[in-house]
Design a protein around this motif. Structure first.
Motif, PDB file in Angstrom:
ATOM      1  N   THR A 111      27.378  54.971  72.296  1.00 38.66           N
ATOM      2  CA  THR A 111      26.174  54.253  71.870  1.00 38.66           C
ATOM      3  C   THR A 111      26.576  52.922  71.249  1.00 38.66           C
ATOM      4  O   THR A 111      27.472  52.869  70.401  1.00 38.66           O
ATOM      5  N   GLY A 112      25.909  51.862  71.686  1.00 37.28           N
ATOM      6  CA  GLY A 112      26.120  50.536  71.114  1.00 37.28           C
ATOM      7  C   GLY A 112      24.848  50.063  70.427  1.00 37.28           C
ATOM      8  O   GLY A 112      23.747  50.230  70.962  1.00 37.28           O
ATOM      9  N   THR A 113      24.979  49.483  69.233  1.00 41.62           N
ATOM     10  CA  THR A 113      23.824  49.064  68.434  1.00 41.62           C
ATOM     11  C   THR A 113      23.902  47.572  68.149  1.00 41.62           C
ATOM     12  O   THR A 113      24.976  47.033  67.873  1.00 41.62           O
ATOM     13  N   LEU A 114      22.730  46.925  68.210  1.00 36.85           N
ATOM     14  CA  LEU A 114      22.645  45.484  67.967  1.00 36.85           C
ATOM     15  C   LEU A 114      21.408  45.195  67.126  1.00 36.85           C
ATOM     16  O   LEU A 114      20.323  45.687  67.421  1.00 36.85           O
ATOM     17  N   TRP A 115      21.586  44.401  66.043  1.00 38.89           N
ATOM     18  CA  TRP A 115      20.467  43.987  65.197  1.00 38.89           C
ATOM     19  C   TRP A 115      20.092  42.555  65.566  1.00 38.89           C
ATOM     20  O   TRP A 115      20.949  41.663  65.609  1.00 38.89           O
ATOM     21  N   LEU A 116      18.803  42.320  65.818  1.00 39.88           N
ATOM     22  CA  LEU A 116      18.353  41.011  66.283  1.00 39.88           C
ATOM     23  C   LEU A 116      17.163  40.507  65.471  1.00 39.88           C
ATOM     24  O   LEU A 116      16.338  41.297  65.005  1.00 39.88           O
ATOM     25  N   ASN A 117      17.087  39.175  65.338  1.00 40.16           N
ATOM     26  CA  ASN A 117      15.914  38.498  64.790  1.00 40.16           C
ATOM     27  C   ASN A 117      15.358  37.637  65.926  1.00 40.16           C
ATOM     28  O   ASN A 117      15.849  36.547  66.196  1.00 40.16           O
ATOM     29  N   VAL A 118      14.358  38.152  66.623  1.00 36.61           N
ATOM     30  CA  VAL A 118      13.869  37.545  67.858  1.00 36.61           C
ATOM     31  C   VAL A 118      12.769  36.539  67.555  1.00 36.61           C
ATOM     32  O   VAL A 118      11.751  36.875  66.944  1.00 36.61           O
ATOM     33  N   THR A 119      12.987  35.292  67.972  1.00 32.67           N
ATOM     34  CA  THR A 119      11.976  34.240  67.810  1.00 32.67           C
ATOM     35  C   THR A 119      11.312  33.880  69.135  1.00 32.67           C
ATOM     36  O   THR A 119      10.349  33.125  69.160  1.00 32.67           O
ATOM     37  N   LYS A 120      11.857  34.414  70.235  1.00 35.80           N
ATOM     38  CA  LYS A 120      11.273  34.219  71.560  1.00 35.80           C
ATOM     39  C   LYS A 120      11.704  35.382  72.443  1.00 35.80           C
ATOM     40  O   LYS A 120      12.616  36.137  72.094  1.00 35.80           O
ATOM     41  N   ASP A 121      11.065  35.542  73.582  1.00 34.29           N
ATOM     42  CA  ASP A 121      11.407  36.630  74.486  1.00 34.29           C
ATOM     43  C   ASP A 121      12.842  36.464  74.990  1.00 34.29           C
ATOM     44  O   ASP A 121      13.273  35.367  75.360  1.00 34.29           O
ATOM     45  N   LEU A 122      13.586  37.594  75.004  1.00 38.71           N
ATOM     46  CA  LEU A 122      14.989  37.578  75.421  1.00 38.71           C
ATOM     47  C   LEU A 122      15.229  38.646  76.483  1.00 38.71           C
ATOM     48  O   LEU A 122      14.619  39.715  76.446  1.00 38.71           O
ATOM     49  N   ASN A 123      16.145  38.355  77.403  1.00 38.60           N
ATOM     50  CA  ASN A 123      16.551  39.333  78.414  1.00 38.60           C
ATOM     51  C   ASN A 123      17.895  39.927  78.001  1.00 38.60           C
ATOM     52  O   ASN A 123      18.891  39.215  77.866  1.00 38.60           O
ATOM     53  N   PHE A 124      17.912  41.246  77.792  1.00 43.30           N
ATOM     54  CA  PHE A 124      19.118  41.931  77.319  1.00 43.30           C
ATOM     55  C   PHE A 124      19.636  42.869  78.405  1.00 43.30           C
ATOM     56  O   PHE A 124      18.880  43.649  78.987  1.00 43.30           O
TER      57      PHE A 124
ATOM     58  N   GLU B 181      16.929  51.315  74.097  1.00 41.29           N
ATOM     59  CA  GLU B 181      15.765  51.544  73.245  1.00 41.29           C
ATOM     60  C   GLU B 181      15.719  50.466  72.171  1.00 41.29           C
ATOM     61  O   GLU B 181      16.761  50.017  71.691  1.00 41.29           O
ATOM     62  N   ARG B 182      14.511  50.058  71.803  1.00 38.07           N
ATOM     63  CA  ARG B 182      14.375  49.072  70.731  1.00 38.07           C
ATOM     64  C   ARG B 182      13.419  49.594  69.670  1.00 38.07           C
ATOM     65  O   ARG B 182      12.455  50.308  69.966  1.00 38.07           O
ATOM     66  N   GLU B 183      13.692  49.216  68.430  1.00 42.31           N
ATOM     67  CA  GLU B 183      12.866  49.631  67.292  1.00 42.31           C
ATOM     68  C   GLU B 183      12.560  48.401  66.442  1.00 42.31           C
ATOM     69  O   GLU B 183      13.470  47.765  65.906  1.00 42.31           O
ATOM     70  N   VAL B 184      11.275  48.046  66.344  1.00 44.01           N
ATOM     71  CA  VAL B 184      10.865  46.891  65.544  1.00 44.01           C
ATOM     72  C   VAL B 184      10.830  47.301  64.077  1.00 44.01           C
ATOM     73  O   VAL B 184      10.163  48.262  63.702  1.00 44.01           O
ATOM     74  N   THR B 185      11.574  46.577  63.245  1.00 48.79           N
ATOM     75  CA  THR B 185      11.640  46.892  61.817  1.00 48.79           C
ATOM     76  C   THR B 185      10.775  45.965  60.971  1.00 48.79           C
ATOM     77  O   THR B 185      10.358  46.335  59.874  1.00 48.79           O
ATOM     78  N   ALA B 186      10.502  44.757  61.448  1.00 50.64           N
ATOM     79  CA  ALA B 186       9.642  43.811  60.724  1.00 50.64           C
ATOM     80  C   ALA B 186       9.144  42.771  61.715  1.00 50.64           C
ATOM     81  O   ALA B 186       9.806  42.465  62.709  1.00 50.64           O
ATOM     82  N   SER B 187       7.938  42.234  61.423  1.00 53.40           N
ATOM     83  CA  SER B 187       7.363  41.273  62.356  1.00 53.40           C
ATOM     84  C   SER B 187       6.480  40.279  61.614  1.00 53.40           C
ATOM     85  O   SER B 187       5.833  40.617  60.618  1.00 53.40           O
ATOM     86  N   SER B 188       6.475  39.035  62.093  1.00 55.22           N
ATOM     87  CA  SER B 188       5.627  37.979  61.546  1.00 55.22           C
ATOM     88  C   SER B 188       5.286  37.021  62.675  1.00 55.22           C
ATOM     89  O   SER B 188       5.687  37.217  63.824  1.00 55.22           O
ATOM     90  N   CYS B 189       4.533  35.946  62.324  1.00 54.38           N
ATOM     91  CA  CYS B 189       4.191  34.960  63.346  1.00 54.38           C
ATOM     92  C   CYS B 189       5.435  34.270  63.888  1.00 54.38           C
ATOM     93  O   CYS B 189       5.488  33.887  65.055  1.00 54.38           O
ATOM     94  N   GLU B 190       6.450  34.097  63.028  1.00 54.02           N
ATOM     95  CA  GLU B 190       7.626  33.324  63.415  1.00 54.02           C
ATOM     96  C   GLU B 190       8.670  34.148  64.161  1.00 54.02           C
ATOM     97  O   GLU B 190       9.326  33.656  65.073  1.00 54.02           O
ATOM     98  N   SER B 191       8.870  35.423  63.791  1.00 52.54           N
ATOM     99  CA  SER B 191       9.964  36.189  64.380  1.00 52.54           C
ATOM    100  C   SER B 191       9.678  37.687  64.322  1.00 52.54           C
ATOM    101  O   SER B 191       8.769  38.138  63.624  1.00 52.54           O
ATOM    102  N   THR B 192      10.508  38.422  65.075  1.00 52.64           N
ATOM    103  CA  THR B 192      10.432  39.879  65.098  1.00 52.64           C
ATOM    104  C   THR B 192      11.831  40.441  64.882  1.00 52.64           C
ATOM    105  O   THR B 192      12.753  40.130  65.645  1.00 52.64           O
ATOM    106  N   GLU B 193      12.002  41.237  63.846  1.00 51.62           N
ATOM    107  CA  GLU B 193      13.281  41.887  63.593  1.00 51.62           C
ATOM    108  C   GLU B 193      13.290  43.247  64.289  1.00 51.62           C
ATOM    109  O   GLU B 193      12.338  44.013  64.178  1.00 51.62           O
ATOM    110  N   MET B 194      14.381  43.527  65.008  1.00 53.53           N
ATOM    111  CA  MET B 194      14.456  44.782  65.751  1.00 53.53           C
ATOM    112  C   MET B 194      15.888  45.283  65.839  1.00 53.53           C
ATOM    113  O   MET B 194      16.848  44.521  65.695  1.00 53.53           O
ATOM    114  N   VAL B 195      16.006  46.596  66.063  1.00 58.11           N
ATOM    115  CA  VAL B 195      17.292  47.240  66.313  1.00 58.11           C
ATOM    116  C   VAL B 195      17.303  47.687  67.774  1.00 58.11           C
ATOM    117  O   VAL B 195      16.393  48.394  68.215  1.00 58.11           O
TER     118      VAL B 195
END
Length: 304
Positions: A197-210, A142-156
């Motif tokens: 349960t494993g948790t990861l915090w990411l700052n996504v600047t492009k599409d990623l395969n997890f 599961e992913r949860e977007v916490t913040a978003s802008s033109c440059e990046s998307t922060e998600m848990v």
């Protein structure tokens, strides 16, 4: 000096040279039927009536016991789940549970006397470790977007799996690069199923395969998910708000009322203006027509 083995609870294999310990490992999954081998096979010329056989768990609990060919003991937790092979003394356990994990002993005694060994005597002791595993569920991401802008998307990103045994290891791979997850485990006891349960915090600047992996006792389960970067640079095509609609409606209604009022009063004002012009023109005409007559009278009086 020889060591005497005189109790069925001592995990030794005894011979003329002493006592040696040997342990085997058997693995099984929850719900399966498993066989635990013993250390002795009864000759075809004899029967179980000539032997005493104990199968014990963790040295203290008798799982199943036979003496003189008759069952003399059986643990309540194993009732209707165990049986003994009367030739090779293998213990069969059906409907295996996690709680069945542990060290088992097969202790064999002969009830027959011999010239060199009067009365009953030990033949062998076999140690077998049973290790029971339970399959984990396929990992759920599961992913949860916490913040978003033109440059990046922060998600848990959270990856979870449940209902398995033993305690698992959970980790992730992000675009073919291993990543460490902040892991938490839940279990009622050391011999109960685990939830992980494993948790990861990411700052996504492009599409990623997890890809998330749950690993336990040589088994591996995995799930993959595309983590797409949110595109917040596109102009929103959302419908106008209620306030905008209300203001627009008021402007349109006001304009229509103005048009209606103009259409109603402008013709009347124009007609009134025309009447005044006509009256003024009539008076001017009368004045012009009366001018020669006055001149005529004046001229005649001058002649006289």
């Amino acid at each position: 000096m020889q060591q005497a083995c005189t109790t069925v609870l001592v995990p030794f294999v005894c011979s003329s040279t002493g006592c040696a310990q040997e342990k085997k490992v058997v693995k099984s999954k929850v719900g399966e039927e498993v066989s635990l081998p013993c250390c002795y096979k009864i000759p075809s010329s004899e029967s179980l009536q000539n032997y005493r056989v104990y199968w014990q768990m963790n040295i203290t609990d008798v799982v199943l016991a036979y003496s003189g060919g008759k069952k003399i003991d059986e643990h309540l937790r194993y009732v209707n789940r165990t049986k003994l092979d009367f030739e090779n003394l293998t213990l069969w356990i059906s409907g295996v549970e996690i709680l069945d994990s542990g060290t088992y002993q097969c202790v064999v005694q002969s009830l027959q006397s011999s010239p060199d060994k009067p009365g009953s005597h030990f033949l062998c002791v076999e140690l077998v470790t049973l290790f029971v595993t339970a399959d984990f569920s396929k990992p759920s991401i599961e992913r949860e977007v916490t913040a978003s802008s033109c440059e990046s998307t922060e998600m848990v990103v959270r990856c979870s799996s449940h209902g398995g045994f033993p305690k698992p290891k959970i980790y992730g791979v992000l675009n073919n690069v291993s990543v460490v997850l902040n892991t938490t485990w839940e279990s009622e006891s050391s011999l109960s199923p685990y939830n992980v349960t494993g948790t990861l915090w990411l700052n996504v600047t492009k599409d990623l395969n997890f890809t998330c992996f749950a690993e336990y006792d040589g088994f591996l389960r995995s799930t993959s998910l595309l983590l797409a970067k949110a595109n917040d640079c596109i102009v929103s095509s959302a419908l106008p708000s209620y306030n905008v609609i209300t203001a627009s409606s008021i402007i349109i209604i006001t304009f229509l009322l103005a048009v209606i009022l103009a259409a109603k009063y402008l013709p009347r004002h124009a007609c009134s203006h025309c009447s005044k012009n006509q009256a003024s023109a009539g008076e001017d005409a009368k004045e012009i027509m009366s001018t020669p007559h006055s001149c005529k009278v004046t001229c005649e009086m001058s002649t006289l």
